[in-house]
Design a protein around this motif. Sequence first.
Motif, PDB file in Angstrom:
ATOM      1  N   ILE A   1       0.840  -1.193   0.000  1.00 41.09           N
ATOM      2  CA  ILE A   1       0.000   0.000   0.000  1.00 41.09           C
ATOM      3  C   ILE A   1       0.875   1.244   0.000  1.00 41.09           C
TER       4      ILE A   1
ATOM      5  N   ILE B   1       0.492   5.454   0.565  1.00 38.39           N
ATOM      6  CA  ILE B   1      -0.411   6.507   1.019  1.00 38.39           C
ATOM      7  C   ILE B   1       0.240   7.853   0.738  1.00 38.39           C
TER       8      ILE B   1
ATOM      9  N   GLY C   1      -4.830  10.226   6.302  1.00 41.60           N
ATOM     10  CA  GLY C   1      -3.757   9.382   5.791  1.00 41.60           C
ATOM     11  C   GLY C   1      -2.979   8.674   6.881  1.00 41.60           C
TER      12      GLY C   1
ATOM     13  N   PHE D   1      -5.090   5.847   8.282  1.00 37.88           N
ATOM     14  CA  PHE D   1      -5.110   4.721   7.346  1.00 37.88           C
ATOM     15  C   PHE D   1      -3.785   3.948   7.400  1.00 37.88           C
TER      16      PHE D   1
ATOM     17  N   PHE E   1      -3.405   5.056  -2.094  1.00 36.79           N
ATOM     18  CA  PHE E   1      -4.392   5.926  -1.457  1.00 36.79           C
ATOM     19  C   PHE E   1      -3.905   7.369  -1.610  1.00 36.79           C
ATOM     20  N   SER E   2      -4.567   8.154  -2.426  1.00 33.24           N
ATOM     21  CA  SER E   2      -4.200   9.562  -2.566  1.00 33.24           C
ATOM     22  C   SER E   2      -5.122  10.380  -1.680  1.00 33.24           C
ATOM     23  N   VAL E   3      -4.589  10.825  -0.526  1.00 33.86           N
ATOM     24  CA  VAL E   3      -5.398  11.502   0.491  1.00 33.86           C
ATOM     25  C   VAL E   3      -4.842  12.908   0.724  1.00 33.86           C
TER      26      VAL E   3
ATOM     27  N   LEU F   1      -6.561   5.234  -5.846  1.00 30.33           N
ATOM     28  CA  LEU F   1      -7.757   5.694  -5.149  1.00 30.33           C
ATOM     29  C   LEU F   1      -7.679   7.202  -4.967  1.00 30.33           C
ATOM     30  N   GLU F   2      -8.481   7.942  -5.702  1.00 31.84           N
ATOM     31  CA  GLU F   2      -8.510   9.401  -5.589  1.00 31.84           C
ATOM     32  C   GLU F   2      -9.519   9.756  -4.493  1.00 31.84           C
ATOM     33  N   MET F   3      -8.996  10.122  -3.307  1.00 35.21           N
ATOM     34  CA  MET F   3      -9.823  10.283  -2.111  1.00 35.21           C
ATOM     35  C   MET F   3      -9.980  11.733  -1.679  1.00 35.21           C
TER      36      MET F   3
ATOM     37  N   LEU G   1     -13.020   7.546  -4.747  1.00 38.14           N
ATOM     38  CA  LEU G   1     -13.359   7.006  -3.429  1.00 38.14           C
ATOM     39  C   LEU G   1     -13.685   8.150  -2.474  1.00 38.14           C
TER      40      LEU G   1
ATOM     41  N   ILE H   1      -9.568   3.144   9.129  1.00 43.41           N
ATOM     42  CA  ILE H   1      -9.758   2.491   7.844  1.00 43.41           C
ATOM     43  C   ILE H   1     -11.140   1.853   7.733  1.00 43.41           C
TER      44      ILE H   1
END
Length: 257
Positions: free
Chosen positions: A3, A5, A12, A15, A58-60, A84-86, A111, A122
């Motif tokens: 993963i 982040i 972030g 997560f 995960f793009s946060v 994942l565009e968050m 997302l 999460i």
Amino acid sequence: MRIAILGLGEAGSHFARDLAELGLDVTGWDPNPQRALPAGFVMASNNAEAVLNADIIFSVNLSAVSTEVAREVLPVLQAHQLFLEMNTSAPSKKMEIAQILAPSGVQFVDLAIMAPVPPAGIRTPMLASGPGAALFQEKMVAYPLQIEVLQDVEIGRAAQLKLLRSIVYKGIAGVICEAVEAGKAFGQEAYIREQIRSIIGEKDDLIDRFVEGTHKHATRRLDEMSAVVDMLEEQEMIPLMSMATRDQLQKLADKKE
């Protein structure tokens, strides 16, 4: 499963901690990390390095830098990866980022985080749309994530539903904050709380949660309501109530600086 982040702020970092506790390899990047990270977390030297060997990204980040981040990682992305565009953005911004990343063939997921991340981390409910949404849910089926995949695979649909919901929740919170502030100013806080309870039920603690949450998370919610205003203006609406909520959050965010 590996993963990455991107963005290690409140969401972030939570997560990162939770995914590491679930036994996943977690790496990431943030130019100014200020929160505790789990043992074994690998801090990359930039966003591109962080995503190199990741299965799921995960793009946060903040919406303001989301397109910049997409352009930074584009050269190293691969078609087997999930992105994942968050970030809390208008649907048009999600589609813009998807178009930036399209040459890589990466599996794109819009997302939306549908509740405050603490304390659930999460396990916070998430709404997913886009071409990679079903695959993301499939890959995480062994883990305790709450992912609702929309049948409509259109990129931006999850963002749209989150922002429509925000009109209600953040608008109500804004009205309650102003009413309580006015009640205090006139020495009538007990009276105004009684009026609020007559609408939301006999839940005085809920009033406090609305007020405290709005003040504590003013900066993040400002970004959210700015995205709401952008989305509604793109529909040629004049979002008077949402603009007022945004402006109130701007006032509270300015006070915190």
